[in-house]
Design a protein around this motif. Structure first.
Motif, PDB file in Angstrom:
ATOM      1  N   ALA A  14       0.835  -1.207   0.000  1.00 58.86           N
ATOM      2  CA  ALA A  14       0.000   0.000   0.000  1.00 58.86           C
ATOM      3  C   ALA A  14       0.869   1.255   0.000  1.00 58.86           C
ATOM      4  O   ALA A  14       0.606   2.207  -0.747  1.00 58.86           O
ATOM      5  CB  ALA A  14      -0.940  -0.010   1.198  1.00 58.86           C
ATOM      6  N   ALA A  15       1.908   1.262   0.827  1.00 56.59           N
ATOM      7  CA  ALA A  15       2.802   2.420   0.891  1.00 56.59           C
ATOM      8  C   ALA A  15       3.521   2.620  -0.434  1.00 56.59           C
ATOM      9  O   ALA A  15       3.639   3.750  -0.933  1.00 56.59           O
ATOM     10  CB  ALA A  15       3.802   2.245   2.025  1.00 56.59           C
ATOM     11  N   THR A  16       3.984   1.530  -1.027  1.00 52.11           N
ATOM     12  CA  THR A  16       4.663   1.620  -2.315  1.00 52.11           C
ATOM     13  C   THR A  16       3.721   2.147  -3.385  1.00 52.11           C
ATOM     14  O   THR A  16       4.102   3.001  -4.199  1.00 52.11           O
ATOM     15  CB  THR A  16       5.217   0.240  -2.723  1.00 52.11           C
ATOM     16  OG1 THR A  16       6.086  -0.231  -1.693  1.00 52.11           O
ATOM     17  CG2 THR A  16       5.953   0.299  -4.032  1.00 52.11           C
ATOM     18  N   SER A  17       2.496   1.669  -3.383  1.00 50.05           N
ATOM     19  CA  SER A  17       1.515   2.139  -4.361  1.00 50.05           C
ATOM     20  C   SER A  17       1.242   3.632  -4.211  1.00 50.05           C
ATOM     21  O   SER A  17       1.156   4.356  -5.209  1.00 50.05           O
ATOM     22  CB  SER A  17       0.201   1.372  -4.214  1.00 50.05           C
ATOM     23  OG  SER A  17       0.409   0.009  -4.457  1.00 50.05           O
ATOM     24  N   LEU A  18       1.114   4.096  -2.983  1.00 56.09           N
ATOM     25  CA  LEU A  18       0.876   5.520  -2.756  1.00 56.09           C
ATOM     26  C   LEU A  18       2.045   6.370  -3.228  1.00 56.09           C
ATOM     27  O   LEU A  18       1.849   7.426  -3.838  1.00 56.09           O
ATOM     28  CB  LEU A  18       0.599   5.778  -1.276  1.00 56.09           C
ATOM     29  CG  LEU A  18      -0.751   5.311  -0.767  1.00 56.09           C
ATOM     30  CD1 LEU A  18      -0.837   5.495   0.743  1.00 56.09           C
ATOM     31  CD2 LEU A  18      -1.870   6.058  -1.454  1.00 56.09           C
ATOM     32  N   VAL A  19       3.264   5.906  -2.973  1.00 53.11           N
ATOM     33  CA  VAL A  19       4.445   6.656  -3.405  1.00 53.11           C
ATOM     34  C   VAL A  19       4.506   6.715  -4.935  1.00 53.11           C
ATOM     35  O   VAL A  19       4.766   7.774  -5.518  1.00 53.11           O
ATOM     36  CB  VAL A  19       5.731   6.032  -2.817  1.00 53.11           C
ATOM     37  CG1 VAL A  19       6.974   6.609  -3.476  1.00 53.11           C
ATOM     38  CG2 VAL A  19       5.781   6.242  -1.315  1.00 53.11           C
ATOM     39  N   LEU A  21       1.987   6.424  -7.071  1.00 52.98           N
ATOM     40  CA  LEU A  21       0.912   7.298  -7.556  1.00 52.98           C
ATOM     41  C   LEU A  21       1.256   8.769  -7.347  1.00 52.98           C
ATOM     42  O   LEU A  21       0.991   9.611  -8.212  1.00 52.98           O
ATOM     43  CB  LEU A  21      -0.403   6.949  -6.858  1.00 52.98           C
ATOM     44  CG  LEU A  21      -1.057   5.653  -7.301  1.00 52.98           C
ATOM     45  CD1 LEU A  21      -2.257   5.343  -6.416  1.00 52.98           C
ATOM     46  CD2 LEU A  21      -1.484   5.751  -8.750  1.00 52.98           C
ATOM     47  N   TRP A  22       1.851   9.093  -6.204  1.00 50.52           N
ATOM     48  CA  TRP A  22       2.228  10.471  -5.931  1.00 50.52           C
ATOM     49  C   TRP A  22       3.291  10.929  -6.924  1.00 50.52           C
ATOM     50  O   TRP A  22       3.218  12.032  -7.465  1.00 50.52           O
ATOM     51  CB  TRP A  22       2.726  10.598  -4.492  1.00 50.52           C
ATOM     52  CG  TRP A  22       3.119  11.987  -4.129  1.00 50.52           C
ATOM     53  CD1 TRP A  22       2.300  13.071  -3.969  1.00 50.52           C
ATOM     54  CD2 TRP A  22       4.444  12.463  -3.905  1.00 50.52           C
ATOM     55  NE1 TRP A  22       3.049  14.184  -3.640  1.00 50.52           N
ATOM     56  CE2 TRP A  22       4.353  13.833  -3.590  1.00 50.52           C
ATOM     57  CE3 TRP A  22       5.689  11.861  -3.917  1.00 50.52           C
ATOM     58  CZ2 TRP A  22       5.468  14.599  -3.305  1.00 50.52           C
ATOM     59  CZ3 TRP A  22       6.800  12.632  -3.620  1.00 50.52           C
ATOM     60  CH2 TRP A  22       6.678  13.977  -3.325  1.00 50.52           C
ATOM     61  N   LEU A  46       0.831  16.378  -1.801  1.00 49.04           N
ATOM     62  CA  LEU A  46       0.628  15.174  -0.985  1.00 49.04           C
ATOM     63  C   LEU A  46       0.353  15.502   0.481  1.00 49.04           C
ATOM     64  O   LEU A  46      -0.640  15.030   1.034  1.00 49.04           O
ATOM     65  CB  LEU A  46       1.803  14.214  -1.120  1.00 49.04           C
ATOM     66  CG  LEU A  46       1.659  12.937  -0.296  1.00 49.04           C
ATOM     67  CD1 LEU A  46       0.496  12.092  -0.797  1.00 49.04           C
ATOM     68  CD2 LEU A  46       2.936  12.140  -0.303  1.00 49.04           C
ATOM     69  N   VAL A  50      -3.143  14.614   2.438  1.00 47.43           N
ATOM     70  CA  VAL A  50      -3.120  13.750   3.630  1.00 47.43           C
ATOM     71  C   VAL A  50      -3.809  14.442   4.800  1.00 47.43           C
ATOM     72  O   VAL A  50      -4.507  13.801   5.580  1.00 47.43           O
ATOM     73  CB  VAL A  50      -1.667  13.356   3.983  1.00 47.43           C
ATOM     74  CG1 VAL A  50      -1.573  12.722   5.347  1.00 47.43           C
ATOM     75  CG2 VAL A  50      -1.117  12.421   2.913  1.00 47.43           C
ATOM     76  N   LEU A  53      -8.046  14.709   3.752  1.00 50.67           N
ATOM     77  CA  LEU A  53      -8.931  13.537   3.733  1.00 50.67           C
ATOM     78  C   LEU A  53      -9.507  13.175   5.102  1.00 50.67           C
ATOM     79  O   LEU A  53     -10.715  12.946   5.209  1.00 50.67           O
ATOM     80  CB  LEU A  53      -8.216  12.349   3.100  1.00 50.67           C
ATOM     81  CG  LEU A  53      -8.072  12.438   1.582  1.00 50.67           C
ATOM     82  CD1 LEU A  53      -7.311  11.229   1.057  1.00 50.67           C
ATOM     83  CD2 LEU A  53      -9.402  12.552   0.899  1.00 50.67           C
ATOM     84  N   SER A  70     -13.865   8.643   1.030  1.00 49.89           N
ATOM     85  CA  SER A  70     -12.591   9.324   1.290  1.00 49.89           C
ATOM     86  C   SER A  70     -11.931   8.867   2.572  1.00 49.89           C
ATOM     87  O   SER A  70     -10.777   9.181   2.806  1.00 49.89           O
ATOM     88  CB  SER A  70     -12.804  10.841   1.359  1.00 49.89           C
ATOM     89  OG  SER A  70     -13.558  11.172   2.501  1.00 49.89           O
TER      90      SER A  70
END
Length: 71
Positions: A14-19, A21-22, A46, A50, A53, A70
């Motif tokens: 999840a953290a990797t995906s967020l990074v 995408l950012w 970002l 954060v 939301l 959200s």
């Protein structure tokens, strides 16, 4: 695979995906330059999102469907 390692794998994913995408958002905004935004403005997106939301998720004036989506 035990439950703890699965949780760690999910959190890392999840953290990797967020990074990723950012970074894609930053690249897109740098290339498109909406309103001639500076790189500093683009990089501040970002942290602003954060902070935004959780406040939207707790705001009772926001419709429930938006808050659930959200938060």
């Amino acid at each position: 695979m035990d439950g703890r390692s699965l949780l760690v794998d999910v959190l890392i994913g999840a953290a990797t995906s967020l990074v990723v995408l950012w970074l894609l958002l930053v690249v897109a905004l740098v290339v498109l330059r909406p309103g001639r935004a500076t790189l500093g403005e683009v990089l501040r997106i970002l942290p602003a999102v954060v902070r935004l939301l959780p406040r939207l998720a707790r705001d009772p004036t926001v419709p429930r469907a938006v808050r659930v989506g959200s938060g």
